[in-house]
Design a protein around this motif. Structure first.
Motif, PDB file in Angstrom:
ATOM      1  N   ASN A 198       6.756  15.275  -0.259  1.00  0.00           N
ATOM      2  CA  ASN A 198       6.036  16.276   0.527  1.00  0.00           C
ATOM      3  C   ASN A 198       4.529  16.075   0.588  1.00  0.00           C
ATOM      4  OD1 ASN A 198       8.378  18.060   1.043  1.00  0.00           O
ATOM      5  ND2 ASN A 198       8.344  18.324  -1.182  1.00  0.00           N
ATOM      6  N   ARG A 199       3.962  15.434  -0.436  1.00  0.00           N
ATOM      7  CA  ARG A 199       2.507  15.375  -0.554  1.00  0.00           C
ATOM      8  C   ARG A 199       1.943  13.969  -0.543  1.00  0.00           C
ATOM      9  NH1 ARG A 199      -0.363  13.574  -4.363  1.00  0.00           N
ATOM     10  NH2 ARG A 199       1.449  13.369  -5.728  1.00  0.00           N
ATOM     11  N   ILE A 200       2.529  13.113  -1.334  1.00  0.00           N
ATOM     12  CA  ILE A 200       1.974  11.790  -1.594  1.00  0.00           C
ATOM     13  C   ILE A 200       1.903  10.953  -0.318  1.00  0.00           C
ATOM     14  CG2 ILE A 200       4.218  10.772  -2.188  1.00  0.00           C
ATOM     15  CD1 ILE A 200       2.756   9.217  -4.409  1.00  0.00           C
ATOM     16  N   LYS A 201       0.852  10.144  -0.209  1.00  0.00           N
ATOM     17  CA  LYS A 201       0.732   9.236   0.923  1.00  0.00           C
ATOM     18  C   LYS A 201       1.594   7.997   0.669  1.00  0.00           C
ATOM     19  CE  LYS A 201      -3.681  10.661   2.832  1.00  0.00           C
ATOM     20  NZ  LYS A 201      -4.859  10.183   3.590  1.00  0.00           N
ATOM     21  N   ILE A 202       2.232   7.526   1.738  1.00  0.00           N
ATOM     22  CA  ILE A 202       3.151   6.387   1.637  1.00  0.00           C
ATOM     23  C   ILE A 202       2.720   5.337   2.645  1.00  0.00           C
ATOM     24  CG2 ILE A 202       5.549   5.637   1.725  1.00  0.00           C
ATOM     25  CD1 ILE A 202       5.082   7.756  -0.385  1.00  0.00           C
ATOM     26  N   GLY A 203       2.773   4.073   2.227  1.00  0.00           N
ATOM     27  CA  GLY A 203       2.351   3.043   3.162  1.00  0.00           C
ATOM     28  C   GLY A 203       2.987   1.690   2.908  1.00  0.00           C
ATOM     29  N   THR A 204       2.540   0.734   3.679  1.00  0.00           N
ATOM     30  CA  THR A 204       2.999  -0.646   3.574  1.00  0.00           C
ATOM     31  C   THR A 204       1.858  -1.495   3.032  1.00  0.00           C
ATOM     32  OG1 THR A 204       2.313  -1.130   5.854  1.00  0.00           O
ATOM     33  CG2 THR A 204       4.577  -0.360   5.509  1.00  0.00           C
ATOM     34  N   ALA A 205       2.186  -2.395   2.134  1.00  0.00           N
ATOM     35  CA  ALA A 205       1.147  -3.265   1.561  1.00  0.00           C
ATOM     36  C   ALA A 205       1.715  -4.656   1.299  1.00  0.00           C
ATOM     37  CB  ALA A 205       0.587  -2.654   0.269  1.00  0.00           C
ATOM     38  N   GLY A 206       1.935  -5.353   2.317  1.00  0.00           N
ATOM     39  CA  GLY A 206       1.723  -4.878   3.677  1.00  0.00           C
ATOM     40  C   GLY A 206       2.736  -5.521   4.591  1.00  0.00           C
ATOM     41  N   ILE A 207       2.662  -5.104   5.844  1.00  0.00           N
ATOM     42  CA  ILE A 207       3.454  -5.730   6.892  1.00  0.00           C
ATOM     43  C   ILE A 207       2.884  -7.125   7.154  1.00  0.00           C
ATOM     44  CG2 ILE A 207       4.063  -5.618   9.335  1.00  0.00           C
ATOM     45  CD1 ILE A 207       5.542  -3.626   7.540  1.00  0.00           C
ATOM     46  N   MET A 208       3.745  -8.136   7.108  1.00  0.00           N
ATOM     47  CA  MET A 208       3.293  -9.504   7.322  1.00  0.00           C
ATOM     48  C   MET A 208       3.252  -9.791   8.828  1.00  0.00           C
ATOM     49  SD  MET A 208       2.673 -10.552   4.246  1.00  0.00           S
ATOM     50  CE  MET A 208       2.060  -8.882   3.989  1.00  0.00           C
ATOM     51  N   MET A 209       2.054  -9.715   9.391  1.00  0.00           N
ATOM     52  CA  MET A 209       1.870  -9.628  10.832  1.00  0.00           C
ATOM     53  C   MET A 209       2.395 -10.827  11.609  1.00  0.00           C
ATOM     54  SD  MET A 209      -1.963  -8.103  10.874  1.00  0.00           S
ATOM     55  CE  MET A 209      -2.083  -8.219  12.650  1.00  0.00           C
ATOM     56  N   ARG A 210       2.381 -11.979  10.995  1.00  0.00           N
ATOM     57  CA  ARG A 210       2.766 -13.171  11.749  1.00  0.00           C
ATOM     58  C   ARG A 210       4.236 -13.133  12.164  1.00  0.00           C
ATOM     59  NH1 ARG A 210       1.747 -18.111   7.805  1.00  0.00           N
ATOM     60  NH2 ARG A 210      -0.029 -16.821   7.195  1.00  0.00           N
ATOM     61  N   LEU A 247      -0.833   2.363   7.210  1.00  0.00           N
ATOM     62  CA  LEU A 247      -0.394   1.065   7.709  1.00  0.00           C
ATOM     63  C   LEU A 247      -1.214  -0.036   7.042  1.00  0.00           C
ATOM     64  CD1 LEU A 247       1.231  -0.760   9.630  1.00  0.00           C
ATOM     65  CD2 LEU A 247      -0.550  -0.375  11.356  1.00  0.00           C
ATOM     66  N   GLY A 248      -0.605  -0.711   6.066  1.00  0.00           N
ATOM     67  CA  GLY A 248      -1.234  -1.859   5.430  1.00  0.00           C
ATOM     68  C   GLY A 248      -0.740  -3.129   6.084  1.00  0.00           C
ATOM     69  N   LEU A 249      -1.658  -3.994   6.479  1.00  0.00           N
ATOM     70  CA  LEU A 249      -1.328  -5.214   7.213  1.00  0.00           C
ATOM     71  C   LEU A 249      -1.835  -6.437   6.467  1.00  0.00           C
ATOM     72  CD1 LEU A 249      -2.458  -3.956  10.733  1.00  0.00           C
ATOM     73  CD2 LEU A 249      -0.089  -4.320  10.014  1.00  0.00           C
ATOM     74  N   GLY A 250      -1.008  -7.482   6.418  1.00  0.00           N
ATOM     75  CA  GLY A 250      -1.386  -8.703   5.728  1.00  0.00           C
ATOM     76  C   GLY A 250      -1.150  -9.934   6.568  1.00  0.00           C
ATOM     77  N   LYS A 251      -1.862 -11.000   6.239  1.00  0.00           N
ATOM     78  CA  LYS A 251      -1.756 -12.251   6.992  1.00  0.00           C
ATOM     79  C   LYS A 251      -0.875 -13.287   6.294  1.00  0.00           C
ATOM     80  CE  LYS A 251      -6.234 -12.718   7.084  1.00  0.00           C
ATOM     81  NZ  LYS A 251      -7.566 -13.300   7.371  1.00  0.00           N
ATOM     82  N   ALA A 252      -0.479 -13.004   5.057  1.00  0.00           N
ATOM     83  CA  ALA A 252       0.349 -13.960   4.315  1.00  0.00           C
ATOM     84  C   ALA A 252       1.732 -14.070   4.955  1.00  0.00           C
ATOM     85  CB  ALA A 252       0.479 -13.509   2.862  1.00  0.00           C
ATOM     86  N   PRO A 253       2.481 -15.140   4.674  1.00  0.00           N
ATOM     87  CA  PRO A 253       3.795 -15.304   5.307  1.00  0.00           C
ATOM     88  C   PRO A 253       4.860 -14.346   4.795  1.00  0.00           C
ATOM     89  CG  PRO A 253       3.363 -17.086   3.766  1.00  0.00           C
ATOM     90  CD  PRO A 253       2.080 -16.336   3.920  1.00  0.00           C
ATOM     91  N   GLY A 254       4.757 -13.902   3.546  1.00  0.00           N
ATOM     92  CA  GLY A 254       5.767 -13.004   3.003  1.00  0.00           C
ATOM     93  C   GLY A 254       7.024 -13.708   2.540  1.00  0.00           C
ATOM     94  N   GLY A 255       6.994 -15.017   2.516  1.00  0.00           N
ATOM     95  CA  GLY A 255       8.154 -15.796   2.080  1.00  0.00           C
ATOM     96  C   GLY A 255       7.866 -17.273   2.264  1.00  0.00           C
ATOM     97  N   LEU A 256       8.785 -18.102   1.825  1.00  0.00           N
ATOM     98  CA  LEU A 256       8.603 -19.539   1.977  1.00  0.00           C
ATOM     99  C   LEU A 256       8.977 -19.981   3.387  1.00  0.00           C
ATOM    100  CD1 LEU A 256       9.803 -20.816  -1.506  1.00  0.00           C
ATOM    101  CD2 LEU A 256       7.513 -20.183  -0.743  1.00  0.00           C
ATOM    102  N   LYS A 257       8.834 -21.256   3.672  1.00  0.00           N
ATOM    103  CA  LYS A 257       8.895 -21.782   5.040  1.00  0.00           C
ATOM    104  C   LYS A 257      10.177 -21.399   5.777  1.00  0.00           C
ATOM    105  CE  LYS A 257       8.747 -26.117   7.643  1.00  0.00           C
ATOM    106  NZ  LYS A 257       8.625 -27.594   7.549  1.00  0.00           N
TER     107      LYS A 257
END
Length: 331
Positions: free
Chosen positions: A69-81, A105-115
């Motif tokens: 009900n109160r706490i803020k929730i987000g992404t850390a982060g969505i891997m934009m590529r 909305l947390g956004l990241g540039k990392a791949p989020g996984g291997l190739k």
């Protein structure tokens, strides 16, 4: 000073455990965070690795928003590529409409996984790495209902009453300047790069453009922490997390969190032993009596009261105790 404390939850899987158990732990941790007074909880995105159970932080965020009900929730982060700016903007606006002023909305540039995982996410097409900042611009345009590269195209729902916070994730100078240039928040991963952190965050605060997305800078610093009644226990509890950090630095797919004993078997007497203990020493290792002072020092160093706490441990009760100790001593 009372800090604005958040949790960075990677939904860590443990040796001998399952992804289902890790996700259940994430839901329980969120309820504890809401009850005890944490300001926020942010979910990471990983693909094709054993170590982390959450591949869809936006789904996990939506579920937890519905249960709190109160706490803020987000992404850390969505891997934009891996996704289009349009789709990110659409579900972001949905969550911001259904849960006003609670979604980040947390956004990241990392791949989020291997190739292989990244290729699969992109339909086996090569990923264009140079358009991440352009994607950020497009997301902002869609959120604010501005005309972009597609004339007349809207992202539903339109006219969001409270636009969401945007946090640009990074650990280097480039990401700091990008966040400042676009007037969005900057979440600095100090657990990955504490050596040059002060220079990066100072640059963000100095160069922040208040005429862009938000009028004021929002600086968040993410640190890895382990707390136990005895400092020796806090140190050993952090072994599994430190070993995952070591694997990531070596560009290897991290394993599930190992027990301290299993880490010792893999590390002691090997050529990686020195690097492992160097990595371990970057983690904040404290007792309940000392952790608040240490976090205050970090807050003062970076000129922010917004700290995001990462804690991956072999035993879930040790992870929970770390978070409870931190929030209890946040005076």
């Amino acid at each position: 000073m009372k800090l604005k404390l958040g949790i960075l939850d990677q939904s860590p899987a443990t040796m001998g455990g399952s992804a289902a158990s890790a996700l259940k732990n994430s839901l329980n941790l969120a309820l504890m965070a809401e009850e005890t007074g944490f300001h926020s909880i942010m979910y990471s995105e990983h693909h094709g690795v054993e170590a982390y159970a959450s591949s869809s932080p936006e789904l996990l965020a939506a579920i937890v928003l519905s249960k709190t009900n109160r706490i803020k929730i987000g992404t850390a982060g969505i891997m934009m590529r891996n996704y289009s700016a349009y789709k990110i903007a659409e579900w972001t606006k949905m969550l911001s409409t259904l849960y006003p002023e609670r979604f980040i909305l947390g956004l990241g540039k990392a791949p989020g996984g291997l190739k292989d995982a990244v290729m699969a996410l992109n339909n086996h097409k090569p990923v264009i790495l140079s358009n991440m900042e352009t994607k950020l611009e497009e997301i902002i345009q869609f959120i604010k209902d501005k005309e972009g590269i597609y004339d007349g195209l809207i992202a539903q729902p339109t006219h969001v009453q409270h636009i969401p916070e945007i946090m640009w994730l990074g650990s280097g100078m480039t990401s700091a300047r990008e966040a400042a240039r676009h007037g969005v928040g900057y979440s600095f991963a100090a657990f990955m790069n504490s050596e040059n952190g002060k220079e990066n965050t100072d640059t963000y605060l100095k160069e922040f453009d208040s005429t862009q997305y938000f009028p004021r800078p929002s600086l968040q610093v993410a640190v890895a922490v382990s707390v136990a009644d005895k400092i020796e226990d806090a140190r050993r509890n952090a072994y599994g997390m430190a070993y995952q950090f070591l694997q990531s630095r070596q560009l290897a797919s991290p394993n599930a969190v190992f027990s301290p004993e299993a880490v010792e078997q893999k590390i002691l007497g090997t050529k990686e032993e020195e690097e492992f203990f160097t990595t371990l020493n970057r983690i904040i290792i404290e007792t309940p009596q000392s952790v608040d002072q240490r976090l205050d020092e970090i807050s003062q160093k970076y000129h922010t009261d917004d700290l995001l706490i990462l804690c991956n441990m072999y035993r879930e009760e040790d992870r929970i105790n770390t978070y409870k100790s931190i929030i209890k001593n946040n005076r």
